[in-house]
Each structure stands twice: as structure tokens, then as C-alpha cells.
Design a protein around this motif. Sequence first.
Motif, PDB file in Angstrom:
ATOM      1  N   GLN A  84       0.836  -1.186   0.000  1.00 58.56           N
ATOM      2  CA  GLN A  84       0.000   0.000   0.000  1.00 58.56           C
ATOM      3  C   GLN A  84       0.876   1.244   0.000  1.00 58.56           C
ATOM      4  OE1 GLN A  84      -3.351   0.212  -0.102  1.00 58.56           O
ATOM      5  NE2 GLN A  84      -3.636  -2.003  -0.157  1.00 58.56           N
ATOM      6  N   GLU A  85       0.364   2.281  -0.601  1.00 52.61           N
ATOM      7  CA  GLU A  85       1.051   3.573  -0.590  1.00 52.61           C
ATOM      8  C   GLU A  85       1.375   3.979   0.849  1.00 52.61           C
ATOM      9  OE1 GLU A  85      -1.229   6.586  -2.504  1.00 52.61           O
ATOM     10  OE2 GLU A  85       0.262   8.175  -2.176  1.00 52.61           O
ATOM     11  N   GLY A  86       2.598   4.465   1.058  1.00 49.71           N
ATOM     12  CA  GLY A  86       3.007   4.914   2.384  1.00 49.71           C
ATOM     13  C   GLY A  86       3.803   3.882   3.168  1.00 49.71           C
ATOM     14  N   GLU A  87       3.769   2.631   2.743  1.00 38.58           N
ATOM     15  CA  GLU A  87       4.536   1.578   3.428  1.00 38.58           C
ATOM     16  C   GLU A  87       6.005   1.640   3.026  1.00 38.58           C
ATOM     17  OE1 GLU A  87       1.082  -1.845   4.071  1.00 38.58           O
ATOM     18  OE2 GLU A  87       2.668  -2.172   2.609  1.00 38.58           O
ATOM     19  N   ASN A  88       6.819   0.998   3.863  1.00 37.87           N
ATOM     20  CA  ASN A  88       8.249   0.880   3.580  1.00 37.87           C
ATOM     21  C   ASN A  88       8.546  -0.514   3.044  1.00 37.87           C
ATOM     22  OD1 ASN A  88       8.501   3.411   4.788  1.00 37.87           O
ATOM     23  ND2 ASN A  88       8.994   2.531   6.794  1.00 37.87           N
ATOM     24  N   LEU A  89       9.631  -0.652   2.288  1.00 37.59           N
ATOM     25  CA  LEU A  89       9.999  -1.957   1.760  1.00 37.59           C
ATOM     26  C   LEU A  89      11.499  -2.037   1.547  1.00 37.59           C
ATOM     27  CD1 LEU A  89      10.455  -2.072  -1.806  1.00 37.59           C
ATOM     28  CD2 LEU A  89       8.551  -0.541  -1.295  1.00 37.59           C
ATOM     29  N   THR A  90      11.988  -3.274   1.521  1.00 39.50           N
ATOM     30  CA  THR A  90      13.399  -3.519   1.229  1.00 39.50           C
ATOM     31  C   THR A  90      13.522  -4.630   0.205  1.00 39.50           C
ATOM     32  OG1 THR A  90      14.056  -2.856   3.459  1.00 39.50           O
ATOM     33  CG2 THR A  90      15.653  -4.113   2.187  1.00 39.50           C
ATOM     34  N   VAL A  91      14.378  -4.419  -0.781  1.00 38.21           N
ATOM     35  CA  VAL A  91      14.687  -5.417  -1.804  1.00 38.21           C
ATOM     36  C   VAL A  91      16.142  -5.828  -1.632  1.00 38.21           C
ATOM     37  CG1 VAL A  91      14.849  -5.862  -4.280  1.00 38.21           C
ATOM     38  CG2 VAL A  91      13.011  -4.411  -3.398  1.00 38.21           C
ATOM     39  N   TYR A  92      16.381  -7.134  -1.731  1.00 37.87           N
ATOM     40  CA  TYR A  92      17.728  -7.659  -1.510  1.00 37.87           C
ATOM     41  C   TYR A  92      18.298  -8.225  -2.807  1.00 37.87           C
ATOM     42  CZ  TYR A  92      16.302  -7.272   3.332  1.00 37.87           C
ATOM     43  OH  TYR A  92      15.868  -6.782   4.542  1.00 37.87           O
ATOM     44  N   CYS A  93      19.610  -8.094  -2.918  1.00 37.87           N
ATOM     45  CA  CYS A  93      20.339  -8.565  -4.091  1.00 37.87           C
ATOM     46  C   CYS A  93      21.560  -9.312  -3.580  1.00 37.87           C
ATOM     47  CB  CYS A  93      20.738  -7.356  -4.942  1.00 37.87           C
ATOM     48  SG  CYS A  93      21.805  -7.701  -6.334  1.00 37.87           S
ATOM     49  N   ASN A  94      21.620 -10.619  -3.792  1.00 39.51           N
ATOM     50  CA  ASN A  94      22.660 -11.441  -3.176  1.00 39.51           C
ATOM     51  C   ASN A  94      23.441 -12.255  -4.196  1.00 39.51           C
ATOM     52  OD1 ASN A  94      22.072 -10.929  -0.290  1.00 39.51           O
ATOM     53  ND2 ASN A  94      20.129 -11.887  -0.797  1.00 39.51           N
ATOM     54  N   SER A  95      24.717 -12.443  -3.917  1.00 37.48           N
ATOM     55  CA  SER A  95      25.582 -13.220  -4.803  1.00 37.48           C
ATOM     56  C   SER A  95      26.716 -13.831  -3.995  1.00 37.48           C
ATOM     57  CB  SER A  95      26.160 -12.319  -5.891  1.00 37.48           C
ATOM     58  OG  SER A  95      27.064 -13.031  -6.711  1.00 37.48           O
ATOM     59  N   SER A  96      27.323 -14.850  -4.541  1.00 38.07           N
ATOM     60  CA  SER A  96      28.534 -15.403  -3.938  1.00 38.07           C
ATOM     61  C   SER A  96      29.778 -14.819  -4.615  1.00 38.07           C
ATOM     62  CB  SER A  96      28.543 -16.936  -4.059  1.00 38.07           C
ATOM     63  OG  SER A  96      28.421 -17.322  -5.412  1.00 38.07           O
TER      64      SER A  96
END
Lengths: 110, 114
Positions: A14-26
Motif C-alpha cells: 500500500q502507498e506509504g509503506e516501507n519496503l526492502t529489496v535484496y540482491c545477493n551473490s557469492s
Amino acid sequence: TQLLEQSPQFLSIQEGENLTVYCNSSSVFSSLQWYRQEPGEGPVLLVTVVTGGEVKKLKRLTFQFGDARKDSSLHITAAQPGDTGLYLCAGVKNGNQFYFGTGTSLTVIP
Amino acid sequence: EAGVAQSPRYKIIEKRQSVAFWCNPISGHATLYWYQQILGQGPKLLIQFQNNGVVDDSQLPKDRFSAERLKGVDSTLKIQPAKLEDSAVYLCASSLNSPYNEQFFGPGTRLTVL
């Protein structure tokens, strides 16, 4: 197989919420980039992080490069409908070799 | 400054037919990339040119895909013959030769193979 795995793959908030996207590698990268792609268009660069542990802020977006330069995160504060799109991380090796992540599709509901 | 140009924007073909895509990079950009992007996924590099030489084509299905960059400027990507699984968006990007390069992408060509 792709070198960079992103999570989550899909995110609807929903508009106004916070979020985090992760990007992982070896793998270790000399730098890491984040792109946003809207439907029918090519990806557009948001930021490049270069130093392990580096944090960059772009308005409501905060990007962090892991200390070991293998992973990164993108945090969005108070998401807006205009943030909707496909977010892509890309690890860079040897200056001009790019390895894109699997992508995170974000939908922000008004 | 003009961006990366690609044509056509859309193409629908039958399987086993041939198709070609064209890309004109930003003037002065020595490096040119062709990517394949399945809907909702990250782009997969097909081939990378430095001027008119190939830097990386390890993921290009060479039995059916070919690409060239004559004179080190514009480029064409060809598929012959096309398969159903080739349905995707084909993105072209270009960049300067400098550290921490930014890639500039064209709008892509959406290919549908029936």
C-alpha cells in the motif's frame, strides 16, 4: 543461471509503506548498480555503489553495498504509486561486464 | 543527446521464420550490448561488443542467433530459425569505456513467436 539473486521476486504494498529489496551473490563485484524499468521501456540507472559498506540516498530510496561487495539492498521509505516498476540490480566486473539480477516487480497500490 | 534507438518495437513471426533487430547506440559509446529479457525477469546478456569486436558471446545460442557491429557503430541481431522460446524483449544498451559505467538502454523490441 544468474550470478545475482533478488528477493522478493514480487512485492505488492500500500502507498506509504516501507519496503526492502535484496540482491545477493557469492561473487565479488567492483561495483553494483540498481536500475528501475517501467513497462515498455528499457532499464534506467538509479545509482552506482562502489565501496564495500557504502550507503547512498536518493530522496526516499536508500542503497547499501555489502561490506564484502557481494550483496546489496534497496530500501524505499513511504512508497508511492510512481515507484511501481521492475527493480534490477547489476553487478559490475572488469569495468564493463554487467551481470543482472533476477528482478523484483514492485506494485504500489494507491 | 539522442538515446539508444531500436527497431522494430514489435515483431510477430511464425516459428522457423527469421527475424532481425537493429540498434543504433549513443554517439561515441564504444561498448554495445544485446540482452534477452523474459517478462518480469532480469536481462540476460547475449553478446557484448567493444567497438566492432566481440568481448563476450558466451550465452549467445550460436546455432540460431548471430550479431554484427560493422564499423563499430550500429548493430543487428538476427535469429534464424526462431523457436517459441525466443519470445522475449530484446534490449540493446550502450556505454562509454570508463569505470563505473552507466548503461543506456533502448526501448527494446518485443518478439512474439507463434
